[in-house]
Design a protein around this motif. Structure first.
Motif, short mmCIF file in Angstrom:
data_model
loop_
_atom_site.label_atom_id
_atom_site.label_comp_id
_atom_site.label_asym_id
_atom_site.label_seq_id
_atom_site.Cartn_x
_atom_site.Cartn_y
_atom_site.Cartn_z
N CYS A 157 0.85 -1.23 -0.08
CA CYS A 157 0.00 0.09 -0.07
C CYS A 157 0.93 1.35 0.12
N GLY A 165 0.31 5.59 -1.96
CA GLY A 165 -0.26 4.84 -3.09
C GLY A 165 -1.74 5.07 -3.13
N ALA A 166 -2.29 4.54 -4.04
CA ALA A 166 -3.80 4.92 -4.26
C ALA A 166 -4.50 3.45 -3.69
N THR A 168 -8.95 1.64 -3.07
CA THR A 168 -10.04 1.90 -3.78
C THR A 168 -10.84 3.21 -3.37
N ARG A 169 -11.72 3.49 -4.38
CA ARG A 169 -12.66 4.47 -4.25
C ARG A 169 -12.07 5.67 -3.58
N GLY A 170 -11.22 6.15 -3.79
CA GLY A 170 -10.71 7.60 -3.40
C GLY A 170 -9.77 7.50 -2.10
N LYS A 171 -9.93 6.35 -1.43
CA LYS A 171 -8.86 6.52 -0.50
C LYS A 171 -7.40 6.13 -0.86
N TYR A 172 -6.57 6.38 -0.09
CA TYR A 172 -5.10 6.16 -0.37
C TYR A 172 -4.30 6.17 0.95
N GLN B 290 -5.63 -3.53 -10.40
CA GLN B 290 -6.83 -3.14 -9.29
C GLN B 290 -8.10 -4.20 -9.37
#
Lengths: 261, 348
Positions: A157, A165-166, A168-172, B290
């Motif tokens: 991560c 790093g990125a 899912t869905r806008g979380k990082y 992803q």
């Protein structure tokens, strides 16, 4: 000694021996497995009282009047002082606005207030305490061992050198280079937002120190190969080549084929 | 000069095709350097300037080798590398720009067209080539000596046969390697400290608290013949989720321990390690493409190119409180392969 030798075949000797053994092993067990990060800091009753006042005025809207949690915020019973110190100390709490995850900002409370808030939340139920300085001292850590642990547990991560790093869905996962040793430790211990928890059985306090040492080492080492471009790997490097490298190639081509005046 | 001008004219005199007229070469306009001796001199100096810049670059490279000799620190190596790069760039770029500028401004600027010669040879050359071939046929006697001809053909035909043996060494076929891992009944789960650990660190069920993610390898991995190959197949991610949040398939009711579940870490798309676990959403994300798996629904795919859910490792607690595998993965781990359905995985 003579007394001992005489009594050693006494019927009660076995019982005494057994009791002694049990006491010894039990005591040793308690010494060795006692929550190694337990209360590095002693809080006074007035800390708790001040903390409660701060809590009621700043946090209770979302977390409830007695931190029992509401629809808008989780219960804080048992999250421990470490979680408060991390969330408030990095400015994530109080939350600026709702969104995929809490944003880092200027801390809203000073160190004393943060510690009072931590004291209050810690008084609600047992939880991880603020780590002892011993486990934050990177001069005692092993960066190589920490690197192995980091690559196994964190790198997927946070990127292999902790650039983040990125998800899912806008979380990082955030960049770790500017995060203090204490906050790194507390993040591992409490698992803020969506980060998994790495308790002392998973990563011992010494191993956490190794991980912190590695993060420090890697973020302070300059790159011999030139500009790091944020150590983000092919994304940043590809963008650079796309915009600057290609632009240079196109510019040279145009110049080469242009008629001189 | 005159002969070239002649060809240039020749090139413009093409037949009219489809109503288009060949516009020919544009009118020649002299360059500034052709008409102004002052501009010519300036340009000459400019070009010489680029060559001198190149020399400065070369000298800078040599000087920085001594001037910025690195010590123990990475920063000093970085500095010297940067100075080397600066010198080498100037040295090569100066020569390149100077040459191009020279060609563009000072070398004759007259437009020239050169015709391609026809691709086929002329009749005379063709006759000579044919003659050579016929002569070779006669002199070698290949038409008259069928024994030689046939043995030659046979020799050439079987010459590639050794390749079969060599390529065979790429095998043998993997057998059941794709279907099995080190996991088996009673194999304890161990923490993965990175690389190949020399000793096992077993995991107690009670130590895996809710929200934890533990990276797991099988017991005794370091004793196997190729530990890293085995790790690549057997790596597991262990998570503990509030049992109320898990939608457990009744057929897999006993595959977890009180909310502790173990899934293969190898993505079913192309085999990257899937380990970006979000402990609030219970999403597992693969960093390569992803693919996202929902841990609460037996790791079914909810996004991305993966086609199969991550295989679940059935686990239990042994008499000493350590987590153990009930058996090997019920299905092959990692990317789908052609033979994946060729055998039934045994229910042990």
């Amino acid at each position: 000694m003579k007394l001992l030798a005489e009594r050693r075949r006494h019927p009660m000797a076995l019982v005494v021996l057994l009791l002694l053994g049990l006491l010894l092993t039990g005591g040793a067990y308690a010494v060795f497995t006692g929550n190694s990060s337990a209360s590095a800091q002693e809080y006074t009753a007035s800390d708790v009282e001040e903390g409660e006042k701060l809590f009621v005025t700043n946090c209770a809207t979302c977390h409830g009047m007695s931190a029992e949690g509401t629809e808008n915020g989780p219960s804080l019973v048992g999250v421990g002082a470490a979680a408060v110190d991390f969330q408030v100390g990095t400015g994530r709490m109080p939350l600026q606005m709702s969104g995929p995850q809490a944003q880092v900002k200027e801390p809203q409370f000073n160190e004393e207030e943060t510690s009072q808030l931590a004291a209050y939340v810690a008084s609600l139920g047992p939880g991880p305490a603020v780590p002892e300085d011993e486990y934050l001292d990177t001069s005692q850590g092993d960066a190589a061992a920490g690197g192995g642990l980091f690559r196994t547990n964190c790198a997927m991560c946070h990127n292999v050198v902790g650039s983040g790093g990125a998800l899912t869905r806008g979380k990082y996962a955030p960049n770790l280079s500017e995060v203090s040793e204490k906050h790194l430790y507390e993040a591992m211990q409490t698992g803020p937002q969506n980060m998994p928890i790495f308790n002392d059985a998973n990563l011992t306090p010494e191993q956490k120190r190794d991980v912190i040492t590695y993060v420090r080492e890697i973020s302070e080492t300059p790159s011999p190969g030139g500009a790091k471009l944020g150590s983000l790997g092919p994304v940043a490097e590809g963008l650079f080549v796309w915009f600057f490298g290609l632009a240079a190639v196109i510019g040279m081509t145009v110049w080469l084929s242009a008629r001189p005046k | 000069m005159t002969s070239k001008q002649h060809t240039a004219e020749h090139g413009t005199q093409l037949e009219q095709v489809n109503g288009f007229t060949n516009p020919g070469l544009p009118e020649h306009t002299p360059r500034l350097t052709d008409i102004s001796p002052a501009a010519e001199r300036t340009t000459e100096r400019q070009i010489a300037g680029w060559f001198i810049l190149s020399m400065i670059g070369t000298i800078w490279f040599i000087v920085s080798y001594f001037l910025f000799a690195p010590d123990e620190t990475m920063a000093s190596i970085q500095l010297q590398n940067m100075m080397f790069g600066l010198g080498a760039t100037l040295a090569l770029f100066g020569i390149g720009v100077g040459l191009v500028l020279w060609g563009k401004t000072l070398v004759s600027g007259t437009e020239v067209a050169e015709d391609r010669h026809p691709i086929e040879g002329n009749e005379e050359d063709q006759a000579v080539a044919l003659e050579i071939l016929n002569q070779a046929k006669d002199e070698s006697g290949i038409a008259r000596r069928p024994l030689l001809r046939n043995t030659l053909i046979a020799a050439v035909a079987i010459a590639p046969l050794p390749a079969i043996l060599v390529f065979r060494d790429l095998g043998p076929l993997p057998g059941d390697k794709m279907f099995t891992t080190l996991w088996g009944p009673g194999v304890r789960l161990c923490q993965d400290p990175g690389g190949v650990p020399r000793e096992d660190r077993f995991i107690r069920a009670e130590d895996v608290t809710i929200g934890s993610a533990v990276h797991v390898i099988p017991e005794g991995m370091h004793e196997s013949e190729h530990p890293l190959d085995e790790k690549a197949k057997a790596a597991v991610l262990l998570m503990r989720i509030d049992p109320k949040e898990l939608n457990t398939d009744p057929a897999k009711e006993d595959w977890g321990v009180d909310g502790i579940v173990a899934y293969s870490k190898i993505c079913t798309h192309v085999g990257c390690p899937v380990a970006l676990y979000e402990h609030q959403t219970h999403h597992l994300l693969c960093p390569c493409h992803q693919s996202t798996f929902d841990v609460t629904n037996h790791c079914e795919v909810i996004f991305g190119p993966a086609k199969r859910p991550l295989p679940q490792l059935p686990i239990a607690v042994d008499s000493e409180g350590y987590l153990v595998a009930q058996r090997d993965f019920p299905e092959p781990v990692g990317p789908t392969f052609w033979e994946i359905n060729t055998r039934e995985t045994s229910e042990q």
